[in-house]
Design an enzyme around this catalytic site. Structure first.
Site, PDB file in Angstrom:
ATOM      1  N   GLU A 116       1.735   5.053  12.824  1.00 22.91           N
ATOM      2  CA  GLU A 116       0.372   4.683  13.207  1.00 22.91           C
ATOM      3  C   GLU A 116       0.196   3.177  13.379  1.00 22.91           C
ATOM      4  O   GLU A 116      -0.510   2.733  14.292  1.00 22.91           O
ATOM      5  CB  GLU A 116      -0.597   5.206  12.141  1.00 22.91           C
ATOM      6  CG  GLU A 116      -2.063   4.981  12.477  1.00 22.91           C
ATOM      7  CD  GLU A 116      -2.974   5.580  11.413  1.00 22.91           C
ATOM      8  OE1 GLU A 116      -4.046   4.995  11.173  1.00 22.91           O
ATOM      9  OE2 GLU A 116      -2.617   6.615  10.832  1.00 22.91           O
ATOM     10  N   ASP A 117       0.830   2.359  12.510  1.00 28.22           N
ATOM     11  CA  ASP A 117       0.520   0.924  12.464  1.00 28.22           C
ATOM     12  C   ASP A 117       1.674   0.007  12.858  1.00 28.22           C
ATOM     13  O   ASP A 117       1.531  -1.213  12.799  1.00 28.22           O
ATOM     14  CB  ASP A 117       0.056   0.540  11.050  1.00 28.22           C
ATOM     15  CG  ASP A 117      -1.267   1.196  10.683  1.00 28.22           C
ATOM     16  OD1 ASP A 117      -2.107   1.373  11.588  1.00 28.22           O
ATOM     17  OD2 ASP A 117      -1.462   1.546   9.514  1.00 28.22           O
ATOM     18  N   ASP A 128     -25.690  18.461 -22.002  1.00 27.13           N
ATOM     19  CA  ASP A 128     -24.241  18.688 -22.046  1.00 27.13           C
ATOM     20  C   ASP A 128     -23.468  17.438 -21.602  1.00 27.13           C
ATOM     21  O   ASP A 128     -22.549  17.506 -20.801  1.00 27.13           O
ATOM     22  CB  ASP A 128     -23.856  19.872 -21.164  1.00 27.13           C
ATOM     23  CG  ASP A 128     -24.391  19.729 -19.738  1.00 27.13           C
ATOM     24  OD1 ASP A 128     -25.075  18.729 -19.462  1.00 27.13           O
ATOM     25  OD2 ASP A 128     -24.122  20.601 -18.916  1.00 27.13           O
ATOM     26  N   HIS A 181       0.822  -1.220   0.000  1.00 29.80           N
ATOM     27  CA  HIS A 181       0.000   0.000   0.000  1.00 29.80           C
ATOM     28  C   HIS A 181       0.852   1.265   0.000  1.00 29.80           C
ATOM     29  O   HIS A 181       0.665   2.130  -0.882  1.00 29.80           O
ATOM     30  CB  HIS A 181      -0.960  -0.016   1.186  1.00 29.80           C
ATOM     31  CG  HIS A 181      -1.608   1.306   1.458  1.00 29.80           C
ATOM     32  ND1 HIS A 181      -2.482   1.898   0.574  1.00 29.80           N
ATOM     33  CD2 HIS A 181      -1.490   2.169   2.522  1.00 29.80           C
ATOM     34  CE1 HIS A 181      -2.887   3.051   1.070  1.00 29.80           C
ATOM     35  NE2 HIS A 181      -2.298   3.241   2.246  1.00 29.80           N
ATOM     36  N   HIS A 229       4.345   6.555   5.531  1.00 33.97           N
ATOM     37  CA  HIS A 229       3.231   7.279   6.141  1.00 33.97           C
ATOM     38  C   HIS A 229       2.422   6.466   7.153  1.00 33.97           C
ATOM     39  O   HIS A 229       1.737   7.046   8.001  1.00 33.97           O
ATOM     40  CB  HIS A 229       2.304   7.849   5.050  1.00 33.97           C
ATOM     41  CG  HIS A 229       1.365   6.857   4.437  1.00 33.97           C
ATOM     42  ND1 HIS A 229       1.692   6.101   3.327  1.00 33.97           N
ATOM     43  CD2 HIS A 229       0.090   6.493   4.766  1.00 33.97           C
ATOM     44  CE1 HIS A 229       0.665   5.338   3.003  1.00 33.97           C
ATOM     45  NE2 HIS A 229      -0.326   5.551   3.860  1.00 33.97           N
ATOM     46  N   ASP A 237      -3.020   8.537  -0.697  1.00 35.03           N
ATOM     47  CA  ASP A 237      -3.360   7.437   0.210  1.00 35.03           C
ATOM     48  C   ASP A 237      -4.842   7.080   0.084  1.00 35.03           C
ATOM     49  O   ASP A 237      -5.231   5.914  -0.037  1.00 35.03           O
ATOM     50  CB  ASP A 237      -3.027   7.876   1.643  1.00 35.03           C
ATOM     51  CG  ASP A 237      -3.518   6.896   2.698  1.00 35.03           C
ATOM     52  OD1 ASP A 237      -3.294   5.686   2.528  1.00 35.03           O
ATOM     53  OD2 ASP A 237      -4.131   7.335   3.679  1.00 35.03           O
TER      54      ASP A 237
END
Length: 735
Positions: A76-77, A259, A48, A72, A139
């Protein structure tokens, strides 16, 4: 999964001077940090961040941004920390990664509050460095591309969040290509049946109109070439979500859309744009009201182009956009186009700040919303800023102000400056006086008339559209309330010091601030005024040795301290003066009404002669009289047949009295109630009822029912009550 050398090759194609060692180090670090983690698809989680980095290479971003994309999710993970990222990759990359990291262990009561607080953190990080936004959008794009692997319930939440926040944010930043894909993917998951239906219809129309599109492209190219204009003409078809949104907004069917197809004309210069428009308008008739010049007046997201609609071959409407290559780059890539490599060097964020109106808008929006709002309010106001279409207005000296469609002159005033909004008293639109609530139109010239010392009414907050205006109004209202409470607190504390025989001095309170856990004397006084702090505590903090024998209300005997509680009733239907004990209504001579109609006064305040009044008819029963300002009248807004105009017909010299209700805020000390009763009695009025409430040991609120002869009589009582030192505030209650 992308290989290490593939990522380096992607960056090297547009930046031969790239730091390959840095890229390789980030690749290896992130791969080890994520280890055996997997995504919902079953792919290694590390795939990812690599795909996010790959998306950003399409925008030719600098090494720090690419590395931040790779890293990134590490803080966090994984077990990685900000300190470790700073040490290995430097504080610049550490700040980018931290800005992309959701807050952990949030002590918030709802999932929505958590989402809002994380979004606030993200936007504040974006305001510091716009590259955080570019990584976040990439992301989100990759997550949307792989959303079909998620559980159905989670898909809906993520898709809705994308349509609510991230797609509009990409649009406001001018990144139309990315916005289109985000909207398309979100629409596909939120409304799969609608998406499939519209996509099938578009495919069918596309097949049937292939030859027509080619013919129009050829005809336009030939006409422009004949005029000496070198141009690239390309037909395009609307996206499914764009079609669905227009159908919803205008409440029309697919067949009514005129249109579906548009044409983009790319030329070499600004001058060529206007020449091309001239050629087109001479060849085909224009559709009135469909010409927009965003070259002379760019959108706030830096978008520049000329739009027009003509009646082309076969009497079909044809939408046209005329722009240069540079404009097309901005239109497609938006703010990312400002950080493209030029001659091997990336322009820094300071330069970007000066060049990009989109980033300036975002930063101003964040600064205005971040002050004093709850996370949920911040999120809601940001959505308002992102969603609404815009109108362009001008100040008298020609400054352009972009506002959401439907904005009023109040929004305009706050867009000019917060002080202008707070002191706005009127407006002139195109030279003519107009109410501040007038909805603005494209091209309006707006002049705001200001009055010093004015406070914006709190009701404005519900009437404006922009988040900046709402936040400023809420802040001004809050400060006004704080000043009011501080004024009451000053009265209370001053009198407490006087009773103790001590001089009141702010300097002495300032010295004791640490004992109050307050940052200023004003905060202390406001806390006393709100009932959060007892005046005796302030006295003890300044003079620790002083004896204070006053007890809290709950510990005091019922009638101690000069206060007593009268027999009360909050909801009293006052008898019409002269009515007998058995009757609760009486015939009143009100001009214009039938003489035998029973008339009663409304509860919760009633009306007195001098008030403008209306009657609400209850057929076969009675007529209830309300003052025109009564809030209770809103209950009858949809019952116009029950409203009757009424006016007083009182005989001169009549001694009749009428009920009125006053809400009084007064300092709690011996004699206060007596002082209030004295004022009312000396003015020839009678107290029919009193309700006393004790929100604080220092002050009381009194709901006093008085009987007065007319409005002038009532106004005299109110003004004299306000003049009493023990009284802080007096208001008339009208339902």
């Amino acid at each position: 999964m992308m290989r290490q050398y593939e990522l380096v090759d992607r960056v090297r194609r547009y930046n031969p001077q790239t730091d390959e060692v840095l890229l390789n180090r980030a690749y290896v670090y992130a791969m080890k940090a994520h280890g055996a983690q997997v995504r919902a698809s079953g792919d290694p989680f590390f795939s990812h961040p690599l795909e996010v980095a790959a998306i950003l290479t399409e925008y030719r971003l600098d090494d720090a941004t690419i590395v931040a994309a790779v890293l990134h999710d590490t803080i966090e993970d994984t077990d990685s920390t900000r300190e470790e990222i700073d040490r290995i990759f430097g504080p610049e990359i550490g700040a980018l990664v931290d800005g992309l990291t959701k807050l952990k262990r949030l002590d918030l009561v709802s999932k929505r509050a958590v989402q809002a607080e994380n979004f606030r953190k993200l936007l504040l990080a974006i305001a510091a460095d716009v590259r955080v936004l570019l990584v976040k959008l990439a992301d989100r794009l990759h997550n949307m591309r792989t959303l079909h692997f998620m559980a159905i319930a989670k898909r809906a939440r993520i898709a809705e969040e994308t349509l609510d926040i991230y797609a509009p944010l990409a649009g406001r930043m001018g990144m139309q290509r990315l916005r289109d894909e985000l909207e398309d993917l979100a629409f596909r998951h939120l409304m799969p049946e609608a998406y499939a239906t519209i996509e099938a219809r578009l495919d069918d129309i596309g097949r049937k109109n292939d030859l027509r599109i080619v013919a129009i492209e050829k005809e336009l190219t030939e006409a422009l070439t004949a005029a000496g204009i070198k141009a690239e003409v390309k037909g395009r078809q609307k996206q499914p979500y764009s079609v669905w949104r227009k159908m919803e907004r205008k409440s029309i069917s697919f067949e009514q859309l005129s249109d579906i197809f548009g044409f983009r004309i790319i030329v070499d210069s600004d001058e060529a744009c206007y020449k091309a428009i001239g050629v087109i308008h001479m060849k085909w008739p224009t559709v009135p009201g469909r010409f927009k010049d965003y070259i002379s007046t760019p959108k706030p997201n830096d978008y520049r182009s000329i739009h027009t609609t003509v009646v082309g071959p076969g009497r079909q409407r044809v939408e046209l956009q005329v722009r240069t290559n540079a404009m097309h780059d901005i239109a497609s890539n938006g703010i990312a186009a400002h950080v493209l490599y030029k001659e091997g060097r990336v322009r820094n964020n300071a330069v970007l700040t000066n060049e990009s109106k989109a980033f300036q808008w975002l930063r101003r929006t964040i600064e205005s919303l971040a002050e004093g709002s709850s996370p949920e309010e911040f999120l809601e106001h940001t959505k308002l800023e992102l969603f609404l279409d815009q109108v362009f207005c001008f100040t008298p000296n020609g400054r352009l102000i972009a506002l959401p469609k439907g904005a009023t002159a109040i929004d305009f005033a706050y867009a000019v400056h917060t002080d202008v909004g707070n002191t706005a008293a009127g407006a002139k639109i195109n030279g003519m006086p107009a109410p501040l609530l007038t909805e603005l139109q494209n091209g309006d010239e707006v002049e705001i008339v200001c009055t010093e010392g004015q406070i914006p009414p709190s009701v404005w907050e519900t009437l404006v559209l922009t988040g900046k205006a709402r936040s400023a109004i809420r802040r001004a209202t809050r400060e006004a309330m704080r000043a009011q409470y501080a004024g009451l607190g000053r009265q209370i504390v001053t009198r407490a010091f006087e009773r103790a025989g001590k001089p009141f001095a702010e300097d002495k309170i300032k010295i004791a601030l640490s004992r109050f856990a307050r940052s200023s004397v004003e905060d202390v006084l406001a806390a006393v005024g709100r009932g959060e702090m007892f005046s005796g505590d302030v006295l003890k903090a300044v003079y620790p040795d002083i004896a204070d024998d006053r007890k809290a209300v709950s510990q005091r005997p019922r009638n101690e301290g000069g206060w007593f509680k009268m027999r009360t009733n909050l909801h009293v239907v006052f008898r019409v003066p002269g009515a007998s004990d058995e009757a609760d209504m009486k015939l009143m001579p009100i001009q214009g009404l039938q003489p035998d109609l029973p008339v009663v006064f409304a509860p919760n305040g009633g009306a007195v002669p001098g008030d403008r009044i209306v009657g609400i008819l209850t057929p076969g029963e009675s007529l209830t009289i309300y003052p025109i300002q009564s809030a209770d009248l809103t209950a009858f807004d949809d019952q116009a047949g029950r409203w009757l105009d009424a006016r007083w017909d009182i005989e001169e010299g009549s001694r009749s009295n009428f009920p009125a209700t006053l809400l009084i805020t007064a300092i709690n000390e011996p004699g206060t109630l007596g002082a209030i009763a004295t004022v009312i009695g000396e003015n020839g009025s009678n107290i029919a009822n009193v309700v006393i409430n004790a929100p604080s040991p220092d002050f009381r609120t009194l709901l006093v029912n008085v009987e007065v002869s007319d409005l002038k009589h009532l106004s005299t009582i109110i003004s004299q009550l306000r003049a009493r030192p023990v009284v802080s505030k007096v208001e008339r209650v009208n339902g």
